[in-house]
Design a protein around this motif. Structure first.
Motif, PDB file in Angstrom:
ATOM      1  N   LEU A 158      10.925 -11.361 -12.627  1.00 63.76           N
ATOM      2  CA  LEU A 158       9.468 -10.289 -12.356  1.00 63.76           C
ATOM      3  C   LEU A 158      10.077  -9.236 -11.665  1.00 63.76           C
ATOM      4  CD1 LEU A 158       7.688 -10.893  -9.576  1.00 63.76           C
ATOM      5  CD2 LEU A 158       7.147 -12.945 -11.656  1.00 63.76           C
ATOM      6  N   CYS A 159       9.634  -7.530 -11.695  1.00 62.00           N
ATOM      7  CA  CYS A 159      10.221  -6.893 -11.075  1.00 62.00           C
ATOM      8  C   CYS A 159       9.378  -6.733  -9.678  1.00 62.00           C
ATOM      9  CB  CYS A 159       9.707  -5.549 -11.986  1.00 62.00           C
ATOM     10  SG  CYS A 159      10.489  -4.524 -11.225  1.00 62.00           S
ATOM     11  N   PRO A 160       9.536  -6.971  -8.626  1.00 63.83           N
ATOM     12  CA  PRO A 160       8.717  -7.061  -8.078  1.00 63.83           C
ATOM     13  C   PRO A 160       7.771  -6.011  -7.036  1.00 63.83           C
ATOM     14  CG  PRO A 160      10.604  -7.018  -6.508  1.00 63.83           C
ATOM     15  CD  PRO A 160      10.941  -6.801  -8.229  1.00 63.83           C
ATOM     16  N   TYR A 161       8.431  -4.908  -7.951  1.00 66.70           N
ATOM     17  CA  TYR A 161       8.552  -3.817  -7.622  1.00 66.70           C
ATOM     18  C   TYR A 161       6.515  -3.132  -7.960  1.00 66.70           C
ATOM     19  CZ  TYR A 161       8.624   1.474  -6.527  1.00 66.70           C
ATOM     20  OH  TYR A 161       7.912   2.267  -6.086  1.00 66.70           O
ATOM     21  N   LYS A 162       7.098  -3.684  -9.162  1.00 70.67           N
ATOM     22  CA  LYS A 162       5.391  -3.521 -10.177  1.00 70.67           C
ATOM     23  C   LYS A 162       4.551  -4.471  -9.154  1.00 70.67           C
ATOM     24  CE  LYS A 162       5.116  -6.455 -14.194  1.00 70.67           C
ATOM     25  NZ  LYS A 162       5.205  -6.821 -14.835  1.00 70.67           N
ATOM     26  N   GLY A 163       4.870  -6.281  -9.075  1.00 73.38           N
ATOM     27  CA  GLY A 163       3.165  -6.504  -8.337  1.00 73.38           C
ATOM     28  C   GLY A 163       3.000  -5.819  -6.785  1.00 73.38           C
ATOM     29  N   MET A 164       3.924  -5.107  -6.020  1.00 73.22           N
ATOM     30  CA  MET A 164       3.713  -4.241  -4.864  1.00 73.22           C
ATOM     31  C   MET A 164       2.846  -3.060  -5.431  1.00 73.22           C
ATOM     32  SD  MET A 164       7.060  -4.986  -2.187  1.00 73.22           S
ATOM     33  CE  MET A 164       8.167  -5.046  -3.610  1.00 73.22           C
ATOM     34  N   HIS A 203       0.809  -2.794  -8.327  1.00 69.62           N
ATOM     35  CA  HIS A 203       0.050  -3.113  -9.118  1.00 69.62           C
ATOM     36  C   HIS A 203       0.172  -2.174 -10.105  1.00 69.62           C
ATOM     37  CE1 HIS A 203      -2.125  -5.453  -5.877  1.00 69.62           C
ATOM     38  NE2 HIS A 203      -2.045  -3.968  -5.080  1.00 69.62           N
ATOM     39  N   GLY A 204       1.104  -1.902 -11.231  1.00 66.29           N
ATOM     40  CA  GLY A 204       1.699  -1.533 -12.478  1.00 66.29           C
ATOM     41  C   GLY A 204       1.631  -0.347 -11.954  1.00 66.29           C
ATOM     42  N   GLU A 205       1.258   0.166 -10.868  1.00 67.50           N
ATOM     43  CA  GLU A 205       1.149   1.894 -11.084  1.00 67.50           C
ATOM     44  C   GLU A 205       2.510   1.947 -10.608  1.00 67.50           C
ATOM     45  OE1 GLU A 205      -1.593   2.839  -8.181  1.00 67.50           O
ATOM     46  OE2 GLU A 205      -2.922   1.815  -8.431  1.00 67.50           O
ATOM     47  N   LYS A 206       3.329   1.948 -10.051  1.00 64.78           N
ATOM     48  CA  LYS A 206       4.960   2.805 -10.228  1.00 64.78           C
ATOM     49  C   LYS A 206       5.819   2.123 -11.387  1.00 64.78           C
ATOM     50  CE  LYS A 206       3.942   5.612  -6.860  1.00 64.78           C
ATOM     51  NZ  LYS A 206       3.679   7.075  -6.663  1.00 64.78           N
ATOM     52  N   CYS A 207       5.338   0.663 -11.705  1.00 64.73           N
ATOM     53  CA  CYS A 207       6.239   0.568 -12.227  1.00 64.73           C
ATOM     54  C   CYS A 207       5.778  -0.504 -13.965  1.00 64.73           C
ATOM     55  CB  CYS A 207       7.150  -1.279 -11.863  1.00 64.73           C
ATOM     56  SG  CYS A 207       8.025  -1.420 -12.659  1.00 64.73           S
ATOM     57  N   SER A 208       5.500  -0.557 -14.981  1.00 64.50           N
ATOM     58  CA  SER A 208       5.456  -1.307 -15.578  1.00 64.50           C
ATOM     59  C   SER A 208       5.731  -1.881 -17.269  1.00 64.50           C
ATOM     60  CB  SER A 208       4.123  -0.653 -16.897  1.00 64.50           C
ATOM     61  OG  SER A 208       4.455   0.380 -17.265  1.00 64.50           O
ATOM     62  N   VAL A 209       7.088  -2.151 -16.761  1.00 61.28           N
ATOM     63  CA  VAL A 209       8.088  -3.251 -16.887  1.00 61.28           C
ATOM     64  C   VAL A 209       7.533  -4.899 -17.401  1.00 61.28           C
ATOM     65  CG1 VAL A 209      10.003  -3.923 -17.456  1.00 61.28           C
ATOM     66  CG2 VAL A 209       9.887  -1.899 -16.785  1.00 61.28           C
ATOM     67  N   LEU A 210       7.739  -5.433 -18.376  1.00 57.56           N
ATOM     68  CA  LEU A 210       6.884  -6.501 -18.920  1.00 57.56           C
ATOM     69  C   LEU A 210       8.178  -7.168 -18.470  1.00 57.56           C
ATOM     70  CD1 LEU A 210       5.766  -6.444 -22.805  1.00 57.56           C
ATOM     71  CD2 LEU A 210       4.816  -5.604 -20.487  1.00 57.56           C
ATOM     72  N   ASN A 211       7.286  -9.037 -17.551  1.00 59.59           N
ATOM     73  CA  ASN A 211       7.799  -9.600 -17.929  1.00 59.59           C
ATOM     74  C   ASN A 211       9.206 -10.607 -18.331  1.00 59.59           C
ATOM     75  OD1 ASN A 211       6.582  -9.540 -15.016  1.00 59.59           O
ATOM     76  ND2 ASN A 211       5.998 -11.226 -15.383  1.00 59.59           N
ATOM     77  N   VAL A 212       9.940 -10.996 -18.387  1.00 60.75           N
ATOM     78  CA  VAL A 212      10.991 -12.108 -19.663  1.00 60.75           C
ATOM     79  C   VAL A 212      11.382 -13.457 -19.581  1.00 60.75           C
ATOM     80  CG1 VAL A 212      13.215 -10.857 -18.020  1.00 60.75           C
ATOM     81  CG2 VAL A 212      13.320 -11.102 -20.483  1.00 60.75           C
ATOM     82  N   GLN A 213      10.929 -13.824 -20.176  1.00 59.14           N
ATOM     83  CA  GLN A 213      11.457 -15.654 -20.175  1.00 59.14           C
ATOM     84  C   GLN A 213      12.251 -15.399 -19.491  1.00 59.14           C
ATOM     85  OE1 GLN A 213      12.366 -18.275 -20.863  1.00 59.14           O
ATOM     86  NE2 GLN A 213      10.973 -19.485 -19.914  1.00 59.14           N
ATOM     87  N   GLY A 214      13.036 -16.456 -18.806  1.00 58.98           N
ATOM     88  CA  GLY A 214      13.825 -16.659 -17.721  1.00 58.98           C
ATOM     89  C   GLY A 214      14.853 -17.511 -18.889  1.00 58.98           C
ATOM     90  N   ASN A 215      14.913 -18.454 -19.203  1.00 60.14           N
ATOM     91  CA  ASN A 215      15.280 -20.033 -19.606  1.00 60.14           C
ATOM     92  C   ASN A 215      15.804 -18.951 -20.906  1.00 60.14           C
ATOM     93  OD1 ASN A 215      13.194 -20.733 -18.606  1.00 60.14           O
ATOM     94  ND2 ASN A 215      14.476 -22.182 -18.306  1.00 60.14           N
ATOM     95  N   THR A 216      15.222 -17.985 -21.259  1.00 57.98           N
ATOM     96  CA  THR A 216      15.692 -17.192 -23.149  1.00 57.98           C
ATOM     97  C   THR A 216      16.445 -16.029 -22.382  1.00 57.98           C
ATOM     98  OG1 THR A 216      13.825 -17.627 -23.832  1.00 57.98           O
ATOM     99  CG2 THR A 216      15.026 -16.278 -25.194  1.00 57.98           C
ATOM    100  N   TYR A 219       0.256  -1.171   0.108  1.00 60.70           N
ATOM    101  CA  TYR A 219       0.006   0.487   0.049  1.00 60.70           C
ATOM    102  C   TYR A 219       0.685   1.607   0.448  1.00 60.70           C
ATOM    103  CZ  TYR A 219      -3.292   3.103   1.354  1.00 60.70           C
ATOM    104  OH  TYR A 219      -4.059   4.778   1.878  1.00 60.70           O
ATOM    105  N   PHE A 220       2.191   1.056   1.016  1.00 54.44           N
ATOM    106  CA  PHE A 220       2.345   2.530   0.819  1.00 54.44           C
ATOM    107  C   PHE A 220       3.453   2.684  -0.409  1.00 54.44           C
ATOM    108  CE2 PHE A 220       3.449   2.216   5.990  1.00 54.44           C
ATOM    109  CZ  PHE A 220       2.269   3.108   6.072  1.00 54.44           C
ATOM    110  N   LEU A 221       4.081   1.340  -0.807  1.00 57.31           N
ATOM    111  CA  LEU A 221       4.754   1.809  -1.938  1.00 57.31           C
ATOM    112  C   LEU A 221       3.570   2.587  -3.196  1.00 57.31           C
ATOM    113  CD1 LEU A 221       6.631  -1.974  -2.335  1.00 57.31           C
ATOM    114  CD2 LEU A 221       7.082   0.695  -2.147  1.00 57.31           C
ATOM    115  N   SER A 222       2.620   1.626  -3.901  1.00 57.15           N
ATOM    116  CA  SER A 222       1.544   2.488  -4.240  1.00 57.15           C
ATOM    117  C   SER A 222       1.397   3.937  -4.418  1.00 57.15           C
ATOM    118  CB  SER A 222      -0.242   1.421  -4.355  1.00 57.15           C
ATOM    119  OG  SER A 222      -0.037   1.269  -2.925  1.00 57.15           O
ATOM    120  N   HIS A 223       0.957   4.074  -2.701  1.00 57.68           N
ATOM    121  CA  HIS A 223       0.590   5.421  -2.722  1.00 57.68           C
ATOM    122  C   HIS A 223       2.371   6.248  -2.118  1.00 57.68           C
ATOM    123  CE1 HIS A 223      -2.632   3.163  -2.135  1.00 57.68           C
ATOM    124  NE2 HIS A 223      -3.984   4.114  -1.878  1.00 57.68           N
TER     125      HIS A 223
END
Length: 546
Positions: A367-373, A375-388, A211-215
């Motif tokens: 994936l970027c945990p900041y985007k998840g925490m 809810h995409g408001e502070k970061c919208s960078v797409l996830n990337v396939q790790g093995n590739t 909540y704090f990160l998103s606000h």
């Protein structure tokens, strides 16, 4: 013959038994009382700012290592308690010295462990030293209890929601000093109230962090909140009201509660002392039995009943652990060096167990945990396939190892330029050194002329003016010479880093196919500074090349 001198002082005060005074008195004693001291090698060990409560002192430990190697004949100190105040430590020390035939002398107590009476005196003095230490600790604790009963704030960073406010002056050893109490900062306190309310409602530290990160809500020092920061607030007694429930909770916890139960009337908050013990520049949590809890002069913001409920919830939830956000993926090569373009470390996450690569590895993504925490408001960078991504980065690093690669050529060119620059810099430093010596010689000549002069004031003033001018020029040239020398050192260090990098690249290529996943990960961390993913491309940063 080798004689060790040991000196210690808990803190520098500028008077009394300073480390320098201890060393001087020991040297005088050695000179007049130890036969053959004139030809002896004297080695000094100094611990300034260390307590005698234990032997965790750097110079003491270094000295004992040398003694155990048989490199000492005498150990001399100003006073027994300089070695320590713990009788067990002193007993072990004496036993070690006796086994190695090292004589111990304390010049203040005037005894020598090479004699039976001296050994007995040492043990007796050790008992007294430990008694003194325990008395000091008791006096300190008594003083803290006295201060606690007055509800004073003793300084340091104030908790979130409070500011230190000066009140009446108090007399300490005849000197007038201000005392402080905590005063509520209402704007900050709103955040504190939110934290307690939300945790009671949802019992989730991470939920509050998200909540704090998103606000965009940050800590008092302008940092992002973490679960640890939230926990520290929830467990701080300063927010708890001094009521009957709080009294019972801390009493049952084993704390030293410095108020009567009747005083716990709910009008003020609590203040706690000795929750942590200060070790060398770090704080270590004390057990509740050492806490001193008293009624403060500030209002509490949460009842004792709710505070104790929160402590029980935290204890219960901590057993579950919160390590879900720590990378546990044994396949990801870029863990710890892959960053999102928003600045946060990306973490790996597995796909379902049925999804595997052609080589049989389980698929995962970064994936970027900041985007998840947020809810995409502070970061919208797409996830990337790790093995590739891992495969592409490794392939690119392998390409760098080829001698005709751009990075390989660039490193070679930079090293050549460094060699040229180093040669020029050293030459410049040598020239400046010549100029410095030339001016110093002129100063000496002028001083000789001054000494032989007849005392004519105008002439003396002119000579002194010229000497000042030459000294100023010397000072300027010495600064420039030092600067040139440092540049030369930096260049040499950078060149060595380049050489190491080229070796690592070369060995990575020859060993790559035989390395395990953890070994590949370690190699990548030696070669790569970081990899940044912006949602479309990965940007590789190699040590020393940017």
């Amino acid at each position: 013959m080798v004689i060790f001198i040991y000196s210690r002082k808990s803190k520098w005060t500028g008077r009394g038994e300073s480390v320098e005074n201890q060393l001087a008195m020991c040297r005088d004693y050695i000179q007049y009382n130890i036969e053959g001291a004139g030809e002896a090698e004297i080695v000094t060990y100094e611990d300034e700012g260390y307590s005698g409560k234990n032997t965790n002192r750097p110079q003491f430990q270094k000295m004992m290592q040398e003694i155990k190697k048989g490199r000492c004949n005498y150990l001399v100190c100003y006073k027994l308690d300089r070695l320590g105040r713990n009788i067990a430590d002193l007993a072990n020390l004496v036993e070690t010295l006796n086994k190695l035939n090292v004589s111990f002398i304390s010049i203040k107590e005037k005894f020598d462990t090479s004699t039976p009476i001296g050994k007995a005196m040492l043990y007796f003095a050790g008992v007294l030293a430990q008694m003194e230490r325990e008395q000091i600790a008791e006096r300190v604790r008594d003083n803290m209890v006295m201060l606690a009963r007055k509800g004073r704030w003793l300084g340091g960073n104030t908790p979130l929601g409070f500011a230190a406010e000066a009140e009446e002056k108090v007399s300490v050893n005849g000197k007038s000093r201000k005392s402080f109490r905590l005063a509520v900062d209402e704007q900050e306190m709103q955040t504190v109230r939110f934290i307690f309310r939300e945790y009671l409602k949802n019992q989730s530290l991470m939920g509050i962090v998200k909540y704090f990160l998103s606000h965009g809500i940050q800590t008092k020092r302008g940092n992002e909140y973490t679960t640890t920061a939230i926990r520290d607030i929830l467990t701080n007694p300063v927010y708890c009201t001094a009521d009957k429930e709080a009294y019972e909770y801390f009493w049952n916890l084993g704390c030293q509660v410095c108020m009567e139960k009747e005083e716990a009337d709910g009008k003020y908050g609590l203040i706690a002392y000795a929750k942590t013990s200060s070790t060398q520049y770090k704080n270590k949590n004390n057990s509740p039995e050492k806490w001193i809890v008293a009624k403060g002069k500030h209002p509490g913001i949460i009842s004792g009943q709710d505070f104790s409920k929160i402590q029980n919830l935290l204890a219960k939830n901590s057993s579950k652990g919160e390590g879900w956000h720590k990378p546990q993926n044994p396949v990801a090569l870029l863990s710890g060096i892959l960053y999102c373009s928003c600045g946060h470390l990306m973490r790996p996450k597995y796909y379902s167990s049925k999804q595997v690569t052609e080589s049989g590895e389980r698929k995962f993504s970064y994936l970027c945990p900041y985007k998840g925490m947020t809810h995409g408001e502070k970061c919208s960078v797409l996830n990337v396939q790790g093995n590739t991504l891992d495969e592409l980065v490794c392939r690119e690093v392998l390409r760098y190892t080829e001698e005709n690669s751009d990075i390989h050529r660039m490193l070679k060119e930079v090293m050549e330029r460094m060699d040229d620059t180093k040669e020029e810099t050293v030459t410049a430093a040598d020239l400046m050194e010549q100029e410095i010596q030339k001016r110093k010689k002129e100063v000496q000549n002028l001083i000789s002329v001054l000494a032989k002069s007849g005392g004519e004031e105008a002439f003396i003033q002119q000579i002194e003016k010229e000497i000042r001018k030459l000294n100023e020029e010397c000072a300027f040239l010495e600064k420039e010479r030092t600067k040139s020398g440092e540049e030369g050192k930096n260049i040499q260090g950078d060149r060595q880093q380049m050489e190491v990098l080229l070796e690592q690249l070369s060995s990575f290529r020859s060993l790559f196919d035989t390395l395990t996943v953890p070994e590949k990960r370690e190699y990548l961390r030696m070669i790569l500074d970081k990899v940044v993913w912006d949602g479309k491309e990965a940007h590789i940063f190699i040590y020393g090349s940017h």
